[in-house]
Design a protein around this motif. Structure first.
Motif, short mmCIF file in Angstrom:
data_model
loop_
_atom_site.label_atom_id
_atom_site.label_comp_id
_atom_site.label_asym_id
_atom_site.label_seq_id
_atom_site.Cartn_x
_atom_site.Cartn_y
_atom_site.Cartn_z
N LEU A 4 0.73 -1.14 0.00
CA LEU A 4 0.08 0.02 -0.09
C LEU A 4 0.82 1.23 0.05
CD1 LEU A 4 -2.79 -1.18 2.68
CD2 LEU A 4 -2.94 -1.26 0.33
N GLU A 6 0.85 5.28 0.02
CA GLU A 6 -0.02 6.54 0.43
C GLU A 6 0.65 7.85 0.08
OE1 GLU A 6 -0.98 4.48 4.66
OE2 GLU A 6 0.95 5.44 4.28
N CYS A 22 -4.24 6.37 -1.80
CA CYS A 22 -3.58 4.86 -1.23
C CYS A 22 -3.84 4.29 -2.68
CB CYS A 22 -4.09 4.32 -0.10
SG CYS A 22 -3.45 2.84 0.43
N ALA A 24 -3.01 0.41 -4.02
CA ALA A 24 -2.67 -1.22 -3.40
C ALA A 24 -2.00 -1.84 -4.78
CB ALA A 24 -3.94 -2.19 -3.19
N MET A 34 -11.33 -1.57 2.39
CA MET A 34 -10.21 -0.36 2.49
C MET A 34 -10.68 0.80 3.42
SD MET A 34 -9.04 -0.35 -1.48
CE MET A 34 -7.52 0.00 -1.38
N ARG A 71 -13.41 4.83 -2.97
CA ARG A 71 -12.48 3.47 -3.72
C ARG A 71 -12.93 3.30 -4.87
NH1 ARG A 71 -13.26 -1.98 -0.55
NH2 ARG A 71 -12.28 -2.66 -2.51
N ASN A 76 -7.92 -0.52 -7.70
CA ASN A 76 -7.42 -0.82 -6.29
C ASN A 76 -6.90 0.27 -5.54
OD1 ASN A 76 -8.06 -3.72 -6.33
ND2 ASN A 76 -6.21 -4.10 -7.45
N THR A 77 -7.70 1.24 -5.52
CA THR A 77 -7.20 2.70 -4.67
C THR A 77 -8.44 2.98 -3.83
OG1 THR A 77 -8.13 4.16 -6.47
CG2 THR A 77 -5.83 3.51 -6.66
N CYS A 95 -3.28 3.83 5.63
CA CYS A 95 -4.03 3.05 4.65
C CYS A 95 -3.95 1.88 4.98
CB CYS A 95 -3.78 3.50 3.12
SG CYS A 95 -4.77 2.45 1.99
N THR A 97 -5.86 -2.18 4.17
CA THR A 97 -6.95 -3.09 3.39
C THR A 97 -6.88 -4.57 3.85
OG1 THR A 97 -7.57 -3.69 1.37
CG2 THR A 97 -5.03 -3.84 1.62
N TYR A 110 -3.08 -5.63 5.62
CA TYR A 110 -2.02 -4.95 5.05
C TYR A 110 -2.08 -3.39 5.45
CZ TYR A 110 -1.31 -9.11 2.54
OH TYR A 110 -0.80 -10.26 1.91
N GLY A 112 -0.17 0.77 5.13
CA GLY A 112 0.80 1.63 4.43
C GLY A 112 1.62 1.98 5.48
#
Length: 121
Positions: A4, A6, A22, A24, A34, A71, A76-77, A95, A97, A110, A112
């Motif tokens: 991740l 950021e 952020c 991924a 997320m 999102r 994947n943001t 961030c 997820t 996970y 950031g």
């Protein structure tokens, strides 16, 4: 693995706005929630906002009406638009997820690296 990244933190005066982003990346099978968390000095990390893969969003009471999480499942943001910032919003924002990496059937958590947001009075 899932990474991740950021961006978007900084210094702003009270009443101002900032936008955090952020992304991924990595070997991703699927991504669930997320979210954005924050941790102020001497305090525990707290949930700020979360967005599910289905589009449901939830916010901490302290940021409702001021922050907006969004999102993009295709990219994947996740972003966090922060308006009417207050000095109490000063913290490191993380961030987060829940994702399943390629080669696995298990969900992993996970984080950031964190980005500093400082709001001056």
């Amino acid at each position: 693995q899932v990474q991740l990244l950021e961006s978007g933190g900084g210094l702003v005066q009270a009443g101002g706005s900032l936008r955090l982003s952020c992304a991924a990346s990595g070997s991703i099978r699927s991504i669930g929630n997320m979210a954005w968390y924050r941790q102020a000095p001497g305090k525990q990390r707290e949930l700020v906002a979360v967005a599910t893969s289905g589009g449901t969003t939830n916010y901490a009471d302290s940021v409702k009406g001021r922050f907006t999480i969004a999102r993009d499942n295709a990219k994947n943001t996740v972003s966090l638009q922060m308006n009417t910032l207050k000095p109490d919003d000063t913290a490191v924002y993380y961030c987060n997820t829940l994702a399943v990496p390629q080669g696995s059937w298990s969900t992993h958590n996970y984080w950031g690296q964190g980005t500093q947001v400082t709001v001056s009075s």
